[in-house]
Scaffold this motif. Structure first.
Motif, PDB file in Angstrom:
ATOM      1  N   THR A   1       9.475 -12.553   9.406  1.00  9.88           N
ATOM      2  CA  THR A   1       9.302 -12.035   8.246  1.00  9.88           C
ATOM      3  C   THR A   1       9.503 -12.563   7.440  1.00  9.88           C
ATOM      4  OG1 THR A   1      11.181 -10.752   8.972  1.00  9.88           O
ATOM      5  CG2 THR A   1       9.665  -9.427  10.346  1.00  9.88           C
ATOM      6  N   VAL A   2       9.823 -11.718   6.372  1.00  5.32           N
ATOM      7  CA  VAL A   2      10.722 -11.914   5.116  1.00  5.32           C
ATOM      8  C   VAL A   2      11.721 -12.930   5.216  1.00  5.32           C
ATOM      9  CG1 VAL A   2      10.527 -12.197   3.094  1.00  5.32           C
ATOM     10  CG2 VAL A   2       8.432 -11.656   3.361  1.00  5.32           C
ATOM     11  N   GLU A   3      12.563 -11.308   6.104  1.00  7.29           N
ATOM     12  CA  GLU A   3      13.897 -11.673   6.073  1.00  7.29           C
ATOM     13  C   GLU A   3      14.005 -12.899   7.263  1.00  7.29           C
ATOM     14  OE1 GLU A   3      15.236  -8.333   7.128  1.00  7.29           O
ATOM     15  OE2 GLU A   3      13.945  -6.267   5.922  1.00  7.29           O
ATOM     16  N   ASP A   4      12.706 -13.315   8.751  1.00  7.32           N
ATOM     17  CA  ASP A   4      13.651 -14.098   9.368  1.00  7.32           C
ATOM     18  C   ASP A   4      13.757 -15.230   8.760  1.00  7.32           C
ATOM     19  OD1 ASP A   4      13.418 -12.522  11.147  1.00  7.32           O
ATOM     20  OD2 ASP A   4      11.671 -12.508  11.812  1.00  7.32           O
ATOM     21  N   ILE A   5      12.541 -15.651   7.601  1.00  5.70           N
ATOM     22  CA  ILE A   5      12.579 -16.342   7.311  1.00  5.70           C
ATOM     23  C   ILE A   5      13.702 -16.991   5.744  1.00  5.70           C
ATOM     24  CG2 ILE A   5      11.001 -18.139   5.641  1.00  5.70           C
ATOM     25  CD1 ILE A   5       9.330 -17.966   8.288  1.00  5.70           C
ATOM     26  N   ALA A   6      13.859 -15.897   5.181  1.00  6.56           N
ATOM     27  CA  ALA A   6      14.988 -15.881   4.250  1.00  6.56           C
ATOM     28  C   ALA A   6      16.061 -16.747   5.387  1.00  6.56           C
ATOM     29  CB  ALA A   6      15.580 -14.649   4.204  1.00  6.56           C
ATOM     30  N   ILE A   7      16.330 -15.641   6.676  1.00  2.00           N
ATOM     31  CA  ILE A   7      17.964 -16.673   6.978  1.00  2.00           C
ATOM     32  C   ILE A   7      17.624 -18.096   7.651  1.00  2.00           C
ATOM     33  CG2 ILE A   7      19.055 -16.633   9.479  1.00  2.00           C
ATOM     34  CD1 ILE A   7      17.979 -13.280   9.810  1.00  2.00           C
ATOM     35  N   LEU A   8      16.719 -18.706   7.919  1.00  2.03           N
ATOM     36  CA  LEU A   8      16.736 -19.709   8.469  1.00  2.03           C
ATOM     37  C   LEU A   8      16.497 -20.707   7.282  1.00  2.03           C
ATOM     38  CD1 LEU A   8      12.998 -19.996  10.801  1.00  2.03           C
ATOM     39  CD2 LEU A   8      15.645 -20.196  11.366  1.00  2.03           C
ATOM     40  N   TYR A   9      16.096 -20.848   5.356  1.00  2.00           N
ATOM     41  CA  TYR A   9      16.229 -21.673   4.265  1.00  2.00           C
ATOM     42  C   TYR A   9      17.312 -21.411   3.985  1.00  2.00           C
ATOM     43  CZ  TYR A   9      11.129 -22.965   4.091  1.00  2.00           C
ATOM     44  OH  TYR A   9      10.913 -23.981   4.524  1.00  2.00           O
TER      45      TYR A   9
END
Length: 688
Positions: free
Chosen positions: A442-450
C-alpha cells in the motif's frame, strides 16, 4: 411516655425505610446517562481546527459542548433567562414550581414554566407526553442526575442536547450551521437568537421562519437589557442585525482520513485530534483535484513528517466523482513496481556484497524458470550499481535480490510494519519478481520504508494522532547504507521541466524513485528530503491499464509539485561524485545468457496442421537472441530462410513426423526443440 417513644421509633424506622427504598430505587433505576454521551464524532487537525464530523442516529448533528469553548456571556444569559437559580437548586426549583401552580390556578392554564435546565435535559434524554405523570418522572430523574453529576457537567450535557431545529442539536452545531462561528465568537443578537430557538425549534428556525426568529430574538434581547446584561446601545445594535436565513455546511475535509480514524472515538472522548495539518491537507487536496481534472483516473498521496512519523497530509482519493472515488487507495495493496529496488541494494551494501560503484551485468539472465527483462527491453552490459538504480534497470535488481535472498528481504520489510501481500503459491524463483513489483503493497507501507531511508535506516510505524505515543523503531538497514542510497536517489534524473536541486538555491533536495506496475496499471513516485517523505500513486482503482503512463510521466510531476508547496527546504545539497568500489567489490555479479532461447515451437510440442507444404499456413518460428544480431533457423539441419516481405521465419512442414528445430546465434551458440507434426482433418480427428 413509653407509647410516645414507641411512636417516635416507628416514625424513625419508617423514615429510614423510606430513605432506603429511595436509595435502592435510585441505584436500581438510574437515569439513562449513556444516551447523554452519544454524540457526533469530530475529527480535528493537530491545532484543533475542524476537518470532519459525523452524525448520530437519524442523521442528527450533536457535537459535544465544552464550557471552556463557549462565551461566558452566553452561559450567564442563558441561565438568567431559563433557570436563574440553576446553581442553587438540586434539579427542581421549588420557587418556580409554586409560581407555576399559582399562575395556573389564576389563569386556568400554564403561563409560567417550572422546568429547570436539568429537567429539560431529562425531557431530551427520555421524551414523554406532556402530562402531570411525565412531569413527576422528570422531577425524580432531575434529582437523580444532580446526585451523579456536577453543575458544570449538567450544563455541558444540556448544551449538547438542546434542539435548535431540523437535525441540529447543541450549541456547537447550531453556532456552526447558522452562523459559521464557534460558540465563543457570537454577537449579542446571535446569543439571543440561540437562547430563544430551543423554546420552539421548528417555529423559530431562521432559515424557514425569519420573521418569527427575529420577533422572539428581540424579546430575549429586551429581557437581557432589562436584567442589565446589555446596554441600550448594544440593544439597538443587536436589533438592527439582520436574521441570516443561510445554513452553513460543516467541514468535510479529509473525509477518507476521518473514516479511518472515527472508530477510535469513545462516548466520553468523541473528538479525535489527528496528526493532519489543515494547511498541508488543503494544499494536497487542491493539487490532487487539479491533477485529475482532464482524465478519468485517480490519485492517492501521503505526506509524513520524518522526525515524528506523523501523517501531515493524507489523500485517499482526488474526489468522490473520480473512478473509485469512495475508496481509500492509500490502504489498498497494489503492485509497487520498481519502488523496492533501493532497499534491495541497501541490503546488498549491508551484507558487504557490493558498493554503489560496483559493476553488475545488465544482460538477459535466467533465474531458474524466471527471466526478467528491462522495461525498454534494451540491455547495457556492465553498469555500476548507482547507474542501475538511477535508471531503474530490472535485471541488476533481480541479481541483487537473488544474492540477498527473497525470504530474508520480505521478512525484513514485514518487520517494519509494512506488509508484503504475496500469493502463497509463489515459489522461491518466482519470488524474485518482488524486485519488480511482483507483490502487493500500500501507499502507507511504502511510506514507512522511504521514511526509514530518510531516518538513517530506522523504520517506525505511521502516527495518525497528534498525541499518540511514539512507537519503537526497527533497524531496517545501517545508517551508512541509507546514506549511500539517498545520495544515489538524489542524483537520479529529474522529471521533464524540473531543474536538479544542486543547480538551484533554497530548493528541496529530493531523493526519489518511480515505479510502474505490469501493464501500466499503477504509477508510483516515492520521494523524501531531510524533513518530509511523500508517496504518490496514480492509476485506476479497478486495475484498468493506462498504456504508456509510467511512474516518471504520471506520478513524478505531482510528487515534485507537492514538495514545491511544502515548507522546510533545508540546506542546499551539492552534486556528489560517487566513488569507485573497493577492490574486493569491483564486480557484483551477473551471468548472461549466451545462447538463444526458442519461444516457438517449444521443446516437446505436438503441433497439428490442416495442410502440408505451401498450401498450408506454415509455422512461424520465434526466438530471443542473447545479442541484437539476427538468428538462423534450421529444421533437421536444413536452413530456413526469412521471408522478404514480413521478415519472419516461416516453415512449411511436408508431412507427419518428428523434427529437430534448431536456432543458431552469430556467436555459434545453438538451442534445439524436438517436435512432432500431425495432420488435423475437418472432422476434428488426428491422422497418425
Amino acid at each position: 411516655m413509653r407509647a410516645n417513644m414507641a411512636t417516635l421509633r416507628k416514625w424513625i424506622y419508617g423514615f429510614l425505610f423510606f430513605c432506603g427504598a429511595l436509595l435502592i430505587a435510585n441505584v436500581a433505576f438510574p437515569p439513562p446517562l449513556e444516551k447523554a454521551y452519544n454524540t457526533s464524532t469530530l475529527i480535528v487537525d493537530k491545532n484543533g481546527q475542524w476537518l470532519n464530523a459525523y452524525t448520530v442516529e437519524n442523521g442528527r448533528w450533536r457535537i459535544k459542548a465544552e464550557l471552556d469553548g463557549i462565551d461566558e456571556n452566553f452561559i450567564a444569559q442563558l441561565i438568567a433567562i431559563e433557570d436563574k437559580r440553576f446553581y442553587r437548586h438540586s434539579g427542581v426549583d421549588p420557587i418556580a414550581v409554586v409560581r407555576a401552580i399559582r399562575s395556573w390556578k389564576h389563569h386556568g392554564r400554564a403561563v409560567s414554566g417550572a422546568s429547570t435546565l436539568t429537567m429539560q435535559l431529562v425531557r431530551k434524554l427520555e421524551p414523554r407526553p406532556r402530562t402531570l405523570r411525565s412531569k413527576a418522572i422528570e422531577t425524580i430523574r432531575a434529582v437523580q442526575i444532580e446526585m451523579r453529576l456536577s453543575k458544570r457537567e449538567i450544563l455541558e450535557l444540556y448544551l449538547t442536547h438542546t434542539p435548535y431545529g431540523a437535525n441540529i442539536e447543541g450549541i456547537v452545531a447550531a453556532s456552526r450551521i447558522y452562523f459559521d462561528k464557534t460558540p465563543n465568537q457570537l454577537t449579542h443578537a446571535q446569543i439571543a437568537q440561540l437562547i430563544s430557538l430551543p423554546q420552539a425549534p421548528e417555529a423559530r428556525r431562521p432559515d424557514r421562519h425569519p420573521e418569527n426568529a427575529e420577533k422572539t430574538r428581540n424579546k430575549i434581547l429586551a429581557k437581557l437589557h432589562k436584567t442589565g446584561f446589555i446596554t441600550s446601545l448594544q440593544l439597538r445594535e443587536a436589533k438592527e442585525e439582520k436574521i441570516s436565513t443561510r445554513k452553513y455546511t460543516l467541514p468535510n475535509d479529509a473525509w477518507l482520513t476521518g473514516r479511518k480514524l472515527k472508530n477510535i472515538a469513545t462516548p466520553l472522548y468523541p473528538k479525535i485530534t489527528s496528526s493532519l495539518d489543515t494547511r498541508i491537507q488543503t494544499m494536497l487536496a487542491r493539487l490532487g483535484r487539479d491533477y485529475t481534472q482532464s482524465d478519468q483516473f485517480n490519485v492517492a498521496a501521503i505526506i509524513i513528517d520524518n522526525e515524528t512519523m506523523k501523517v501531515r497530509g493524507h489523500l485517499g482519493s482526488a474526489g468522490r466523482n473520480k473512478p473509485g472515488g469512495w475508496i481509500d487507495m492509500t490502504s489498498r495493496p497494489r503492485s509497487p513496481g520498481s519502488t523496492l529496488k533501493p532497499f534491495i541494494y541497501a541490503f546488498a551494501f549491508d551484507d558487504g556484497l557490493s558498493a554503489p560503484g560496483s559493476f553488475v551485468l545488465d544482460a538477459p539472465t535466467r533465474f531458474g524458470s524466471y527471466q526478467p527483462e528491462n522495461f525498454n527491453r534494451r540491455y547495457y552490459g556492465q553498469v555500476r550499481i548507482f547507474e542501475a538504480l538511477g535508471h531503474s534497470l530490472n535485471v541488476p535488481a533481480v541479481i541483487a535480490l537473488d544474492k540477498v535472498g527473497t525470504d530474508r528481504f520480505e521478512s525484513a520489510l514485514n518487520l517494519t510494519g509494512a506488509k508484503v501481500s504475496k500469493p502463497n503459491s509463489v515459489n522461491s524463483d518466482a519470488g524474485l519478481a518482488l524486485a519488480l513489483g511482483g507483490a502487493g503493497m500500500t501507499v502507507e507501507d511504502i511510506a514507512i520504508l522511504y521514511a526509514a531511508l530518510a531516518n538513517g535506516g530506522q523504520a517506525r510505524p505511521l502516527v495518525w494522532l497528534e498525541n499518540e505515543t511514539p512507537h519503537s523503531s526497527y533497524k531496517l538497514m545501517s545508517e551508512e547504507s541509507a546514506r549511500k542510497i539517498t545520495t544515489i536517489l538524489r542524483q537520479a534524473p529529474t522529471p521533464n521541466g524540473r531543474v536538479p536541486h544542486w543547480l538551484t538555491q533554497n530548493s528541496h533536495a529530493i531523493a526519489y524513485k518511480t515505479g510502474t506496475s505490469y501493464g501500466f496499471r499503477d504509477a508510483w513516485a516515492a520521494g523524501y528530503t531531510d524533513k518530509w517523505t511523500i508517496i504518490v500513486w496514480v492509476g485506476r482503482p479497478d486495475g484498468a491499464p493506462r498504456v504508456g503512463k509510467t511512474g516518471r510521466q504520471a506520478a513524478a510531476p505531482l510528487l515534485f509539485d507537492i514538495f514545491a508547496n511544502l515548507p522546510g527546504v533545508g540546506s542546499d545539497q551539492h552534486y556528489q561524485k560517487i566513488q569507485s568500489a573497493p577492490r574486493g567489490l569491483k564486480v557484483f555479479g551477473g551471468t548472461a545468457i549466451n545462447q538463444p532461447e526458442i519461444l516457438f515451437p517449444p521443446n516437446g510440442a505436438e503441433i497439428a496442421v490442416s495442410e502440408f507444404g505451401k498450401a498450408g499456413r506454415g509455422l512461424s518460428f520465434a526466438a530471443r537472441s542473447p545479442t541484437a544480431d539476427p538468428l538462423q533457423w534450421y529444421v533437421d539441419g536444413k536452413p530456413i530462410s526469412r521471408q522478404e516481405t514480413s521478415r519472419k521465419t516461416i516453415w512449411y512442414p511436408k508431412g507427419n513426423g518428428f523434427y529437430k528445430v534448431s536456432v543458431v546465434a552469430k556467436n555459434g551458440s545453438a538451442t534445439h526443440s524436438f517436435i512432432r507434426v500431425i495432420a488435423f482433418d475437418r472432422n476434428n480427428s488426428y491422422e497418425n
